[in-house]
Enzyme design. Structure first.
Site, PDB file in Angstrom:
ATOM      1  N   TYR A  54       0.844  -1.201   0.000  1.00  0.00           N
ATOM      2  CA  TYR A  54       0.000   0.000   0.000  1.00  0.00           C
ATOM      3  C   TYR A  54       0.879   1.251   0.000  1.00  0.00           C
ATOM      4  O   TYR A  54       1.696   1.443   0.917  1.00  0.00           O
ATOM      5  CB  TYR A  54      -0.942   0.035   1.215  1.00  0.00           C
ATOM      6  CG  TYR A  54      -1.985  -1.073   1.268  1.00  0.00           C
ATOM      7  CD1 TYR A  54      -2.245  -1.891   0.175  1.00  0.00           C
ATOM      8  CD2 TYR A  54      -2.720  -1.303   2.427  1.00  0.00           C
ATOM      9  CE1 TYR A  54      -3.205  -2.901   0.232  1.00  0.00           C
ATOM     10  CE2 TYR A  54      -3.688  -2.311   2.501  1.00  0.00           C
ATOM     11  CZ  TYR A  54      -3.918  -3.108   1.390  1.00  0.00           C
ATOM     12  OH  TYR A  54      -4.862  -4.101   1.458  1.00  0.00           O
ATOM     13  N   GLN A 177      -8.866 -13.403   3.763  1.00  0.00           N
ATOM     14  CA  GLN A 177      -9.292 -11.997   3.598  1.00  0.00           C
ATOM     15  C   GLN A 177      -9.818 -11.801   2.175  1.00  0.00           C
ATOM     16  O   GLN A 177      -9.067 -11.499   1.258  1.00  0.00           O
ATOM     17  CB  GLN A 177      -8.145 -11.026   3.894  1.00  0.00           C
ATOM     18  CG  GLN A 177      -8.651  -9.603   3.856  1.00  0.00           C
ATOM     19  CD  GLN A 177      -7.632  -8.523   4.172  1.00  0.00           C
ATOM     20  OE1 GLN A 177      -7.514  -7.556   3.439  1.00  0.00           O
ATOM     21  NE2 GLN A 177      -6.914  -8.657   5.278  1.00  0.00           N
ATOM     22  N   SER A 206     -13.614  -4.155   1.717  1.00  0.00           N
ATOM     23  CA  SER A 206     -14.599  -3.345   0.977  1.00  0.00           C
ATOM     24  C   SER A 206     -16.045  -3.698   1.344  1.00  0.00           C
ATOM     25  O   SER A 206     -16.871  -3.961   0.460  1.00  0.00           O
ATOM     26  CB  SER A 206     -14.381  -3.448  -0.533  1.00  0.00           C
ATOM     27  OG  SER A 206     -13.145  -2.875  -0.906  1.00  0.00           O
ATOM     28  N   GLN A 291     -16.459   9.295   8.890  1.00  0.00           N
ATOM     29  CA  GLN A 291     -16.844   8.027   8.256  1.00  0.00           C
ATOM     30  C   GLN A 291     -16.578   6.849   9.208  1.00  0.00           C
ATOM     31  O   GLN A 291     -17.388   5.934   9.316  1.00  0.00           O
ATOM     32  CB  GLN A 291     -16.069   7.826   6.951  1.00  0.00           C
ATOM     33  CG  GLN A 291     -16.379   8.876   5.889  1.00  0.00           C
ATOM     34  CD  GLN A 291     -15.479   8.755   4.661  1.00  0.00           C
ATOM     35  OE1 GLN A 291     -14.446   8.086   4.698  1.00  0.00           O
ATOM     36  NE2 GLN A 291     -15.860   9.430   3.587  1.00  0.00           N
TER      37      GLN A 291
HETATM   38  N1  LIG Z   1      -6.737  -8.192   0.684  1.00  0.00           N
HETATM   39  C1  LIG Z   1      -6.974  -7.416  -0.338  1.00  0.00           C
HETATM   40  O1  LIG Z   1      -6.662  -7.735  -1.478  1.00  0.00           O
HETATM   41  C2  LIG Z   1      -7.631  -6.085  -0.080  1.00  0.00           C
HETATM   42  C3  LIG Z   1      -8.102  -5.314  -1.148  1.00  0.00           C
HETATM   43  C4  LIG Z   1      -8.735  -4.107  -0.854  1.00  0.00           C
HETATM   44  C5  LIG Z   1      -8.884  -3.692   0.482  1.00  0.00           C
HETATM   45  N2  LIG Z   1      -8.382  -4.462   1.486  1.00  0.00           N
HETATM   46  C6  LIG Z   1      -8.483  -4.044   2.909  1.00  0.00           C
HETATM   47  O2  LIG Z   1      -9.801  -3.620   3.209  1.00  0.00           O
HETATM   48  C7  LIG Z   1      -9.773  -2.286   3.693  1.00  0.00           C
HETATM   49  C8  LIG Z   1     -11.036  -1.590   3.358  1.00  0.00           C
HETATM   50  O3  LIG Z   1     -11.238  -1.513   1.946  1.00  0.00           O
HETATM   51  P1  LIG Z   1     -12.020  -0.289   1.346  1.00  0.00           P
HETATM   52  O4  LIG Z   1     -11.309   0.968   1.725  1.00  0.00           O
HETATM   53  O5  LIG Z   1     -12.288  -0.565  -0.089  1.00  0.00           O
HETATM   54  O6  LIG Z   1     -13.376  -0.409   2.210  1.00  0.00           O
HETATM   55  P2  LIG Z   1     -14.791   0.251   2.184  1.00  0.00           P
HETATM   56  O7  LIG Z   1     -15.108   0.443   3.627  1.00  0.00           O
HETATM   57  O8  LIG Z   1     -15.715  -0.545   1.341  1.00  0.00           O
HETATM   58  O9  LIG Z   1     -14.618   1.685   1.457  1.00  0.00           O
HETATM   59  C9  LIG Z   1     -14.009   2.743   2.147  1.00  0.00           C
HETATM   60  C10 LIG Z   1     -14.168   4.069   1.406  1.00  0.00           C
HETATM   61  O10 LIG Z   1     -15.570   4.393   1.254  1.00  0.00           O
HETATM   62  C11 LIG Z   1     -15.793   5.785   1.549  1.00  0.00           C
HETATM   63  N3  LIG Z   1     -16.596   5.844   2.770  1.00  0.00           N
HETATM   64  C12 LIG Z   1     -16.427   5.119   3.910  1.00  0.00           C
HETATM   65  N4  LIG Z   1     -17.375   5.388   4.813  1.00  0.00           N
HETATM   66  C13 LIG Z   1     -18.168   6.327   4.276  1.00  0.00           C
HETATM   67  C14 LIG Z   1     -19.304   7.002   4.746  1.00  0.00           C
HETATM   68  N5  LIG Z   1     -19.814   6.753   5.954  1.00  0.00           N
HETATM   69  N6  LIG Z   1     -19.908   7.918   3.916  1.00  0.00           N
HETATM   70  C15 LIG Z   1     -19.398   8.171   2.686  1.00  0.00           C
HETATM   71  N7  LIG Z   1     -18.299   7.547   2.183  1.00  0.00           N
HETATM   72  C16 LIG Z   1     -17.688   6.624   2.974  1.00  0.00           C
HETATM   73  C17 LIG Z   1     -14.388   6.395   1.750  1.00  0.00           C
HETATM   74  O11 LIG Z   1     -13.874   6.831   0.492  1.00  0.00           O
HETATM   75  P3  LIG Z   1     -14.020   8.331  -0.056  1.00  0.00           P
HETATM   76  O12 LIG Z   1     -14.345   9.228   1.090  1.00  0.00           O
HETATM   77  O13 LIG Z   1     -12.689   8.611  -0.667  1.00  0.00           O
HETATM   78  O14 LIG Z   1     -15.094   8.238  -1.093  1.00  0.00           O
HETATM   79  C18 LIG Z   1     -13.580   5.196   2.216  1.00  0.00           C
HETATM   80  O15 LIG Z   1     -12.191   5.343   2.015  1.00  0.00           O
HETATM   81  C19 LIG Z   1      -8.494  -1.713   3.068  1.00  0.00           C
HETATM   82  O16 LIG Z   1      -8.016  -0.576   3.737  1.00  0.00           O
HETATM   83  C20 LIG Z   1      -7.569  -2.873   3.219  1.00  0.00           C
HETATM   84  O17 LIG Z   1      -7.106  -2.969   4.545  1.00  0.00           O
HETATM   85  C21 LIG Z   1      -7.785  -5.640   1.223  1.00  0.00           C
END
Ligand SMILES: NC(=O)c1ccc[n+]([C@@H]2O[C@H](COP(=O)([O-])OP(=O)(O)OC[C@H]3O[C@@H](n4cnc5c(N)ncnc54)[C@H](OP(=O)(O)O)[C@@H]3O)[C@@H](O)[C@H]2O)c1
Length: 333
Positions: A54, A177, A206, A291
């Site tokens: 990352y 994961q 996500s 958030q």
């Molecule tokens: N193992 C893997 O291959 C893999 C791949 C991907 C992720 N991950 C892990 O999973 C974690 C989470 O993934 P993700 O960031 O995609 O998760 P997510 O929780 O689905 O999306 C998070 C994003 O959504 C928006 N958001 C979150 N809460 C909100 C709210 N209440 N209101 C409006 N917008 C909101 C924000 O982006 P904005 O404000 O920028 O719009 C935030 O950065 C990563 O950090 C990582 O640790 C792992």
């Protein structure tokens, strides 16, 4: 906050964990990153997920700095290895060489002397599984890593890893994961049943489909300013969902359901993944502390069967369920 065991292991993790992909060291400034981590701690989140890849290592450094001063034993810190972190042929994959070097680098960047969980970020078809599992086992014996897990492995790959570990007396993987949310349920037919049999828990990523399930992306309209879809490093990964206008439209139809349940859209989405008992934790991402505070309130929420049925009716065939969609690169990247 509520807490669950990580699979059948003795390790307890927060039901909601905080992850820093795309945000720390990239989309958001350090001050916002630290504010998100503080908000997570204030909400009772103890589990933090990152990866060596990352922001080319910067995400681990930012997280390490943000957690400095916290009682280390009160936290669970997870990282990962597999994707390229340098130009060399051995700066990637799950070889013994890269795993042993990789953990040292992650520990240095995070400023800690152990990881609670070290995860194989994908399956590596160019390394014998036995070599990977032995390298992980060595790290566990050295105390550098307490538990090992995988990410985006198929059911048969998970089963093979458990069989080899049992035959050779090596430490067993305890977690998987995968991506999992209302729209992406590809783990349900195979990965979840195989994991249940093997005592493996899911730490799902996500859970709000990168922001789509908050309902802030409107059909036929430009993405809101400051959202992931407008960020250089984030937009490629969310575009897959946003290009499908029918899905973006259907998500809007979840609004009355969330309202009726007394939840925000984000809380409904996070609570939805936590209804699956094989899920040990939902990893939320955030670009702002509000958030984190919003989404963390999904801990402990129960959704009744009627609500779950109506969510399925609204989303219809926008839901992806094909287990073949769980895949690792055929060749090392
Ligand atoms: N193992 C893997 O291959 C893999 C791949 C991907 C992720 N991950 C892990 O999973 C974690 C989470 O993934 P993700 O960031 O995609 O998760 P997510 O929780 O689905 O999306 C998070 C994003 O959504 C928006 N958001 C979150 N809460 C909100 C709210 N209440 N209101 C409006 N917008 C909101 C924000 O982006 P904005 O404000 O920028 O719009 C935030 O950065 C990563 O950090 C990582 O640790 C792992």
């Amino acid at each position: 906050m509520e807490f669950r065991h990580l699979g059948r292991s003795g390790l307890v993790v927060s039901e909601i964990s905080y992850g820093n992909w795309i945000t720390h060291g990239s989309q958001v400034e350090e001050e916002a990153a630290v504010a998100c981590v503080r908000a997570a701690l204030d909400e009772g989140i103890t589990t933090f997920d990152t990866a060596d890849v990352y922001a080319q290592g910067r995400a681990e450094e930012v997280l390490g700095r943000a957690l400095r001063g916290e009682r280390r034993d009160g936290l669970e810190i997870f990282s990962k290895v597999y994707w390229p972190v340098g130009p060399g042929r051995n700066d990637r994959g799950l070889s013994r060489k890269h795993i042993i070097r990789g953990v040292e680098e992650s520990l240095r960047r995070l400023g800690t002397d152990y990881l609670d969980l070290y995860q194989a970020h994908r399956f590596d078809y160019a390394t014998p599984l036995e070599e990977t599992l032995r390298a992980f086992d060595d790290l566990v014996r050295q105390g550098k890593v307490l538990y090992v897990g995988v990410s985006e492995w198929r059911a048969e790959e998970i089963e093979q890893a458990v069989r080899i570990a049992d035959e050779l007396g090596l430490d067993r993987i305890v977690s998987s994961q995968p991506q999992y949310n209302m729209l992406w349920r590809v783990i349900e037919p195979e990965v979840v049943p195989a994991s249940e049999r093997a005592g493996i828990g899911q730490i799902v990523w996500s859970p709000i489909a990168q922001g789509l399930l908050t309902g802030k992306y409107l059909p036929g309209q430009a993405p809101p300013a400051g959202s992931r879809a407008t960020d250089q490093s984030g937009r490629d990964t969310i575009s897959r969902f946003l290009e499908d206008e029918e899905t973006v439209r259907r998500v809007q139809d979840l609004r009355p359901l969330a309202k009726e349940a007394g939840l925000t859209m984000a809380q409904l989405a996070v609570a939805w993944v936590l209804q699956n008992e094989n899920v040990s934790s939902a990893i939320i991402g955030a670009s702002r502390p509000e958030q984190v505070r919003d989404n963390a309130k999904a801990a402990g929420v129960k959704l009744d069967a009627d609500l779950l049925r109506r969510i399925d009716e609204v989303l219809g065939d926008s839901v992806r369920r094909d287990p073949a969609l769980t895949a690792s690169p055929a060749r090392r990247p």
